[in-house]
Scaffold this motif. Structure first.
Motif, PDB file in Angstrom:
ATOM      1  N   MET A  91      13.374  -6.488  -9.367  1.00 18.96           N
ATOM      2  CA  MET A  91      12.104  -7.203  -9.265  1.00 18.96           C
ATOM      3  C   MET A  91      11.722  -7.460 -10.897  1.00 18.96           C
ATOM      4  N   TYR A  92      12.513  -7.311 -11.929  1.00 19.76           N
ATOM      5  CA  TYR A  92      12.079  -7.375 -13.098  1.00 19.76           C
ATOM      6  C   TYR A  92      11.675  -8.978 -13.518  1.00 19.76           C
ATOM      7  N   GLY A  93      12.471  -9.819 -13.124  1.00 13.03           N
ATOM      8  CA  GLY A  93      12.180 -11.356 -13.425  1.00 13.03           C
ATOM      9  C   GLY A  93      10.855 -11.548 -12.968  1.00 13.03           C
ATOM     10  N   ARG A  94      10.455 -11.121 -11.605  1.00 14.30           N
ATOM     11  CA  ARG A  94       9.076 -11.395 -11.326  1.00 14.30           C
ATOM     12  C   ARG A  94       7.988 -10.752 -12.049  1.00 14.30           C
ATOM     13  N   VAL A  95       8.190  -9.576 -12.283  1.00 16.35           N
ATOM     14  CA  VAL A  95       7.195  -8.736 -13.014  1.00 16.35           C
ATOM     15  C   VAL A  95       6.968  -9.309 -14.473  1.00 16.35           C
ATOM     16  N   ALA A  96       7.996  -9.870 -14.972  1.00 14.28           N
ATOM     17  CA  ALA A  96       7.967 -10.118 -16.288  1.00 14.28           C
ATOM     18  C   ALA A  96       7.233 -11.423 -16.287  1.00 14.28           C
ATOM     19  N   SER A  97       7.791 -12.532 -15.374  1.00 12.38           N
ATOM     20  CA  SER A  97       7.146 -13.805 -15.420  1.00 12.38           C
ATOM     21  C   SER A  97       5.829 -13.943 -14.992  1.00 12.38           C
ATOM     22  N   THR A  98       5.288 -12.750 -14.122  1.00 11.42           N
ATOM     23  CA  THR A  98       3.712 -12.718 -13.991  1.00 11.42           C
ATOM     24  C   THR A  98       2.926 -12.025 -15.236  1.00 11.42           C
ATOM     25  N   ASN A  99       3.883 -11.426 -16.075  1.00 10.37           N
ATOM     26  CA  ASN A  99       2.935 -11.127 -17.286  1.00 10.37           C
ATOM     27  C   ASN A  99       2.954 -12.439 -17.906  1.00 10.37           C
ATOM     28  N   LEU A 100       4.097 -13.395 -18.140  1.00  6.89           N
ATOM     29  CA  LEU A 100       4.038 -14.560 -18.645  1.00  6.89           C
ATOM     30  C   LEU A 100       3.002 -15.470 -18.438  1.00  6.89           C
ATOM     31  N   PHE A 101       2.893 -15.520 -17.143  1.00  7.82           N
ATOM     32  CA  PHE A 101       1.807 -16.422 -16.239  1.00  7.82           C
ATOM     33  C   PHE A 101       0.434 -16.009 -16.797  1.00  7.82           C
TER      34      PHE A 101
END
Length: 452
Positions: free
Chosen positions: A375-385
């Motif tokens: 899930m790291y990609g989705r969690v990291a991208s949520t932070n970037l968003f």
């Protein structure tokens, strides 16, 4: 205590990131100069910033889904080669005199779309490349490399190359993307994660899948033995996976709080920095060189924070690293609102640079320690968003508030917000909870090789 080396794969990843950051920095400096050479419209020039940030709002969350589905190393290589072609095409168009504003905007949009996937995949690779105990040191090296290349070296070099020939910074950027792609290609192994959810997660996923299936099934088909259930629409699947990453982050108290903090403080920080050039001119009485030096001292602080971050965080604890950072953020805005002394402002910008690097190290390391690898990609991208949303709002807000209430108004607003944020979150970042977060293990296994 002797520190274990981070290894050859990390060295290649670091050099790839540094090369890419140098090229991005060259293009970042040259792009506004290029647009300004074709138009005198402030709106057209400033719109380039909006075009650069727009992909982060549109594609950050879907980009995280992609990163969690594919081999992260391979997607980084693909993005780099695509950017080689795009930036090379722009450089060629500039060389032959056919790079109009629309072409520049289009390339900016596509390049930043690729940057979303590249950065998310790079962050997701780190826990599989370095040992868990080396995460703080790793993130410090990465932040330091980007800061030196993109903020310290690329600035003056990009302007010099642009004066020599407008296309050279863009040719150089294309070349750095190629160097990055080659270095990442040299990293051995597979970095595709096979999801292995916990029992409760599996049950929730099964229930969600069942609900989607029932919703799209034709009457009389749902649950019939021997019949294939209709597949959910791909867009629904992507949406469900984005939501899964968002919900996971929301349930993590410390990570959730840090994400909200970064988004909120980015609003006030970007608003403040958007008019810093006016503050430097009208209140500090600095010329162009002096204004540029303000960013240089902030970058120098970031480099120092990156260099000593691993040691300092262990000495003062992550709790006090976060808390002191909140105080520095508030103090910076107070100084910008009140001081007429450029040296005082420079000193606080230097301290802010140190704080920014330390916060990035703590935030990235905590996410890498706590987030399940699949899930790291989705969690990291949520932070970037969230961070990008704050930047976009702040970029618009700074000029509006300053125009209506005066030049120092955005800094007073930022100071009040920073004080309220520090007071409201002080107890959340207590030693026991932060130490527990650092000691926690991810809820899913590390990356496994993909089937050949």
């Amino acid at each position: 205590m002797r520190k274990e080396p981070l290894g050859a794969p990390f060295a290649k990843l670091w050099f790839a990131g540094a090369a890419s950051a140098l090229g991005v920095g060259l293009a970042t400096v040259a792009t506004p100069l290029l647009i300004a050479s074709r138009t005198s419209s402030p709106l057209v020039i400033s719109a380039a910033q909006g075009v650069a940030w727009l992909p982060w709002l549109l594609f950050a969350l879907p980009g995280g889904v992609l990163v969690d589905r594919v081999d992260r190393r391979k997607v980084m290589i693909a993005v780099d080669w695509a950017r080689v072609v795009l930036m090379g095409a722009l450089a060629f168009a500039i060389s032959v005199g056919h790079a109009d504003i629309a072409v520049i905007y289009a390339v900016l949009f596509l390049i930043n779309t690729g940057e979303i996937v590249f950065r998310t995949a790079g962050q997701a690779m780190i826990p599989a490349v370095v040992p868990r105990e080396g995460l703080e040191r790793t993130n410090g090296w990465l932040i330091g490399g980007v800061t030196i290349m993109q903020n310290m070296i690329a600035g003056p070099l990009g302007a010099f190359l642009f004066v020599a020939a407008a296309s050279i910074p863009f040719w150089a950027n294309s070349g750095t993307y190629a160097v990055s792609a080659i270095l990442i290609t040299m990293i051995a192994g597979s970095y595709r994660v096979t999801p292995k959810a916990s029992e409760s997660e599996s049950a929730a996923a099964a229930a969600a899948a069942a609900a989607v299936t029932v919703a799209v099934a034709e009457p009389g088909q749902a649950g019939e033995p021997g019949r294939d259930a209709p597949r959910p629409h791909p867009l629904r699947v992507v949406w469900a996976e984005m939501a899964e990453g968002f919900v996971w982050l929301v349930r993590q108290r410390i990570l959730r709080t840090m994400a909200v903090l970064i988004g909120l403080l980015n609003v006030t920080l970007t608003a403040a920095m958007a008019i810093l050039v006016l503050l430097a001119k009208d209140r500090l009485h600095l010329g162009s060189v002096g204004y540029g030096l303000l960013f240089t001292v902030m970058a120098a602080g970031s480099i120092l924070g990156s260099a000593v971050g691993d040691w300092l965080i262990k000495k003062v604890t992550a709790t006090w690293t976060i808390r002191i950072g909140l105080l520095i953020e508030a103090a910076l805005h107070l100084v910008l609102a009140t001081s007429l002394n450029s040296y005082v402002v420079g000193a606080f910008l230097f301290a802010f640079g140190v704080h920014g690097a330390l916060w990035s190290i703590v935030g990235n390391s905590l996410r890498q320690r706590l987030t399940p690898p699949d899930m790291y990609g989705r969690v990291a991208s949520t932070n970037l968003f969230i961070a990008a949303g704050g930047n976009c709002v702040g970029a618009l807000l700074g000029g509006v508030v300053a125009a209506k209430f005066g030049l120092t108004a955005p800094y007073w607003v930022a100071f009040v917000v920073a004080v309220l944020v520090a007071a409201g979150t002080w107890r959340i970042f207590n030693r026991a909870d932060v130490a527990e977060a650092y000691a926690a293990q991810p809820a899913a296994p590390q990356a496994e090789p993909s089937p050949v």
